[in-house]
Design a protein around this motif. Structure first.
Motif: not given
Length: 174
Positions: A87-96
């Motif tokens: 979720r943290d990475l997704q919020a920063c534009g990483v499709d994790a």
């Protein structure tokens, strides 16, 4: 997956790995980097789709920083340890995504031979995962010490030490 055997062996230098990855361009359909974003940065040298399996970082312990997120955005797929990190990475534009923890999920569970014996006498059993590098011996002592301090307050707390392949079990025992 052609010529996988030609990858530098364990303990090879970063420079040798860098050279190999630079010369591997066009020889692989995809590259999988496991561990940290440094491994992914190296894998990107192949200029093939890079798949990242993160084992070193978690939003619970040490979140991915801005530079790491920049590298992760270049991966074709990103798999991390837990949902909070995804979720943290997704919020920063990483499709994790977080399909599971590749380290902790290797544990065989309650059906594993010897599990009942290890659990005997404990209300709660903690897995101690010191790693697979030379520092695992020192890290195991640190983890065991923390477990001992916790067990002082909770006497029926126990632990199971995971010994990775390539690590000397007798050295742990001593």
């Amino acid at each position: 997956h052609r010529d996988l055997h030609s990858f530098p062996t364990r303990r090879s230098s970063d420079l040798a790995q860098y050279r190999f990855l630079s010369t591997a361009r066009g020889r692989y359909d995809a590259v999988v980097a496991t561990g940290d974003t440094y491994a992914l940065a190296m894998a990107l040298r192949v200029r093939a789709p890079a798949i990242y399996v993160g084992t070193a970082k978690s939003a619970y312990v040490a979140a991915y920083g801005p530079g790491e997120r920049r590298v992760l955005r270049r991966a074709a797929a990103v798999f991390v340890r837990d949902e909070a990190t995804a979720r943290d990475l997704q919020a920063c534009g990483v499709d994790a995504s977080a399909p599971g923890n590749v380290i902790a999920d290797l544990f065989d569970g309650a059906d594993a031979p010897g599990f009942a014996r290890a659990r005997d006498g404990f209300d709660l059993l903690v897995a101690l995962l010191p790693g697979s590098r030379e520092r695992a011996y020192d890290d195991a002592l640190l983890l065991a010490g923390a477990l001992a301090r916790a067990a002082a307050a909770r006497p029926r707390l126990g632990g199971v030490l995971s010994i990775a392949n390539g690590i000397d079990a007798m050295r742990f025992a001593s």
